[in-house]
Design a protein around this motif. Structure first.
Motif, PDB file in Angstrom:
ATOM      1  N   ARG A  12      34.483 -21.854 -14.373  1.00  0.00           N
ATOM      2  CA  ARG A  12      35.510 -20.850 -14.184  1.00  0.00           C
ATOM      3  C   ARG A  12      35.644 -19.834 -15.668  1.00  0.00           C
ATOM      4  O   ARG A  12      36.009 -18.796 -15.331  1.00  0.00           O
ATOM      5  CB  ARG A  12      36.707 -21.461 -13.758  1.00  0.00           C
ATOM      6  CG  ARG A  12      36.586 -22.112 -12.304  1.00  0.00           C
ATOM      7  CD  ARG A  12      37.942 -22.884 -12.071  1.00  0.00           C
ATOM      8  NE  ARG A  12      39.150 -22.204 -11.984  1.00  0.00           N
ATOM      9  CZ  ARG A  12      40.195 -22.780 -12.407  1.00  0.00           C
ATOM     10  NH1 ARG A  12      40.283 -23.974 -12.791  1.00  0.00           N
ATOM     11  NH2 ARG A  12      41.379 -22.096 -12.535  1.00  0.00           N
ATOM     12  N   ALA A  13      35.662 -20.923 -16.590  1.00  0.00           N
ATOM     13  CA  ALA A  13      36.099 -19.768 -17.823  1.00  0.00           C
ATOM     14  C   ALA A  13      34.931 -19.076 -18.273  1.00  0.00           C
ATOM     15  O   ALA A  13      34.794 -17.871 -18.827  1.00  0.00           O
ATOM     16  CB  ALA A  13      36.397 -20.906 -19.029  1.00  0.00           C
ATOM     17  N   PHE A  16      34.856 -16.005 -15.871  1.00  0.00           N
ATOM     18  CA  PHE A  16      35.901 -15.101 -16.541  1.00  0.00           C
ATOM     19  C   PHE A  16      35.338 -14.448 -17.930  1.00  0.00           C
ATOM     20  O   PHE A  16      35.101 -13.029 -17.866  1.00  0.00           O
ATOM     21  CB  PHE A  16      37.137 -15.605 -16.722  1.00  0.00           C
ATOM     22  CG  PHE A  16      38.353 -14.872 -17.403  1.00  0.00           C
ATOM     23  CD1 PHE A  16      38.971 -14.219 -16.650  1.00  0.00           C
ATOM     24  CD2 PHE A  16      38.290 -14.690 -18.834  1.00  0.00           C
ATOM     25  CE1 PHE A  16      39.840 -13.523 -16.897  1.00  0.00           C
ATOM     26  CE2 PHE A  16      39.344 -14.133 -19.353  1.00  0.00           C
ATOM     27  CZ  PHE A  16      39.978 -13.161 -18.372  1.00  0.00           C
ATOM     28  N   CYS A  20      34.281 -10.489 -18.042  1.00  0.00           N
ATOM     29  CA  CYS A  20      35.229  -9.479 -18.664  1.00  0.00           C
ATOM     30  C   CYS A  20      34.222  -8.732 -19.967  1.00  0.00           C
ATOM     31  O   CYS A  20      34.240  -7.597 -20.024  1.00  0.00           O
ATOM     32  CB  CYS A  20      36.107 -10.246 -19.659  1.00  0.00           C
ATOM     33  SG  CYS A  20      37.649 -10.741 -18.503  1.00  0.00           S
ATOM     34  N   ALA A  52      40.142 -18.218 -21.859  1.00  0.00           N
ATOM     35  CA  ALA A  52      40.139 -18.713 -20.192  1.00  0.00           C
ATOM     36  C   ALA A  52      40.067 -20.283 -20.063  1.00  0.00           C
ATOM     37  O   ALA A  52      41.032 -20.752 -19.097  1.00  0.00           O
ATOM     38  CB  ALA A  52      38.901 -18.012 -19.657  1.00  0.00           C
ATOM     39  N   TYR A  53      39.333 -21.212 -20.735  1.00  0.00           N
ATOM     40  CA  TYR A  53      39.363 -22.473 -20.553  1.00  0.00           C
ATOM     41  C   TYR A  53      40.884 -23.089 -20.913  1.00  0.00           C
ATOM     42  O   TYR A  53      41.162 -23.926 -20.233  1.00  0.00           O
ATOM     43  CB  TYR A  53      38.585 -23.119 -21.484  1.00  0.00           C
ATOM     44  CG  TYR A  53      38.372 -24.738 -21.406  1.00  0.00           C
ATOM     45  CD1 TYR A  53      37.355 -25.230 -20.367  1.00  0.00           C
ATOM     46  CD2 TYR A  53      39.115 -25.365 -21.937  1.00  0.00           C
ATOM     47  CE1 TYR A  53      37.166 -26.163 -20.216  1.00  0.00           C
ATOM     48  CE2 TYR A  53      38.700 -26.739 -21.856  1.00  0.00           C
ATOM     49  CZ  TYR A  53      37.942 -27.165 -20.884  1.00  0.00           C
ATOM     50  OH  TYR A  53      37.646 -28.793 -20.682  1.00  0.00           O
ATOM     51  N   ASN A  56      43.279 -21.842 -17.727  1.00  0.00           N
ATOM     52  CA  ASN A  56      42.869 -22.311 -16.518  1.00  0.00           C
ATOM     53  C   ASN A  56      42.857 -23.781 -16.059  1.00  0.00           C
ATOM     54  O   ASN A  56      42.064 -24.387 -15.414  1.00  0.00           O
ATOM     55  CB  ASN A  56      41.470 -21.799 -16.168  1.00  0.00           C
ATOM     56  CG  ASN A  56      40.193 -22.522 -16.666  1.00  0.00           C
ATOM     57  OD1 ASN A  56      40.399 -23.465 -17.097  1.00  0.00           O
ATOM     58  ND2 ASN A  56      39.160 -21.887 -16.410  1.00  0.00           N
ATOM     59  N   VAL A  65      46.204 -13.997 -13.859  1.00  0.00           N
ATOM     60  CA  VAL A  65      44.672 -13.687 -14.043  1.00  0.00           C
ATOM     61  C   VAL A  65      44.529 -12.201 -14.549  1.00  0.00           C
ATOM     62  O   VAL A  65      44.104 -11.821 -15.372  1.00  0.00           O
ATOM     63  CB  VAL A  65      43.904 -13.584 -12.495  1.00  0.00           C
ATOM     64  CG1 VAL A  65      42.542 -13.127 -12.865  1.00  0.00           C
ATOM     65  CG2 VAL A  65      43.804 -15.179 -12.136  1.00  0.00           C
ATOM     66  N   SER A  68      45.797 -12.046 -18.236  1.00  0.00           N
ATOM     67  CA  SER A  68      44.777 -12.623 -19.049  1.00  0.00           C
ATOM     68  C   SER A  68      43.576 -11.604 -19.243  1.00  0.00           C
ATOM     69  O   SER A  68      43.017 -11.489 -20.254  1.00  0.00           O
ATOM     70  CB  SER A  68      44.154 -13.719 -18.554  1.00  0.00           C
ATOM     71  OG  SER A  68      44.825 -14.793 -18.397  1.00  0.00           O
ATOM     72  N   THR A  69      43.140 -10.794 -18.055  1.00  0.00           N
ATOM     73  CA  THR A  69      42.034  -9.916 -18.114  1.00  0.00           C
ATOM     74  C   THR A  69      42.675  -8.897 -19.060  1.00  0.00           C
ATOM     75  O   THR A  69      41.712  -8.421 -19.920  1.00  0.00           O
ATOM     76  CB  THR A  69      41.798  -9.447 -16.573  1.00  0.00           C
ATOM     77  OG1 THR A  69      41.664 -10.534 -15.787  1.00  0.00           O
ATOM     78  CG2 THR A  69      40.536  -8.627 -16.638  1.00  0.00           C
TER      79      THR A  69
END
Length: 182
Positions: A12-13, A16, A20, A52-53, A56, A65, A68-69
């Motif tokens: 997932r990280a 992301f 990005c 991200a790690y 999440n 989300v 973070s973005t």
């Protein structure tokens, strides 16, 4: 499968971070016309991956989300502007254009990542429900302990749903009636 699973968190990280950085590099080059060096892209992916790690540990809402973005886009903008081989064009119009591009990129990427994560978790939950039912059936079959068969519903009995979901349910038993033309 848990959201805290390290391998799933890493995937997932990584999704992301790559989303990005790729979108940011494209937007940065489009708005500024400057190529981004490979080492800066690598540093951006690594930084976004670590952030991200850390964030999440569980399924996050749209606000986390998106925040973070936006944070990733601000840091990536600073990194790419600092690492650009040519000096940035002077003037506030250029900076405003970059800011708008990064903000729009953050909003679109954040929404896309949020919806994608929701879809992944939905698929995992549905898969787990189906595999658990199959596992329970297998255990029951191996033990030889099957539940008693359900009694047939009498012909004249029909249970109507009275909840708000199906307020006007129609109960019809049996195959459809046959109508002959003419």
């Amino acid at each position: 499968m848990s959201p805290r699973e390290p391998s799933l968190r890493l995937v997932r990280a990584a999704a992301f971070a790559v989303a990005c950085v790729v979108v940011s590099v494209g937007g940065h080059a489009f708005a500024g016309g400057e190529p981004v060096p490979g080492w800066a892209m690598g540093a951006g992916v690594l930084g976004a991956l670590l952030m991200a790690y850390a964030v999440n540990r569980s399924e996050r809402g749209a606000e986390v989300v998106l925040a973070s973005t936006v944070a990733a886009q601000v840091v990536l903008h600073q990194l790419f502007a600092w690492s650009a081989p040519a000096p940035a064009l002077p003037g506030h119009g250029h900076r405003l254009g970059m800011f708008v591009v990064h903000l729009v990129t953050a909003a679109l990427t954040g929404w896309w990542l949020y919806r994608g994560e929701r879809a992944v978790w939905l698929m995992l939950r549905l898969w787990a429900m189906g595999s658990l039912a199959a596992f329970r059936w297998l255990l029951t079959a191996l033990r030889g302990q099957f539940p008693p068969p359900r009694a047939a519903v009498p012909v004249g009995v029909c249970d109507y749903f009275t909840g708000w979901e199906i307020a006007s349910a129609v109960c019809r038993r049996g195959p459809p009636a046959v109508f002959h033309a003419g």
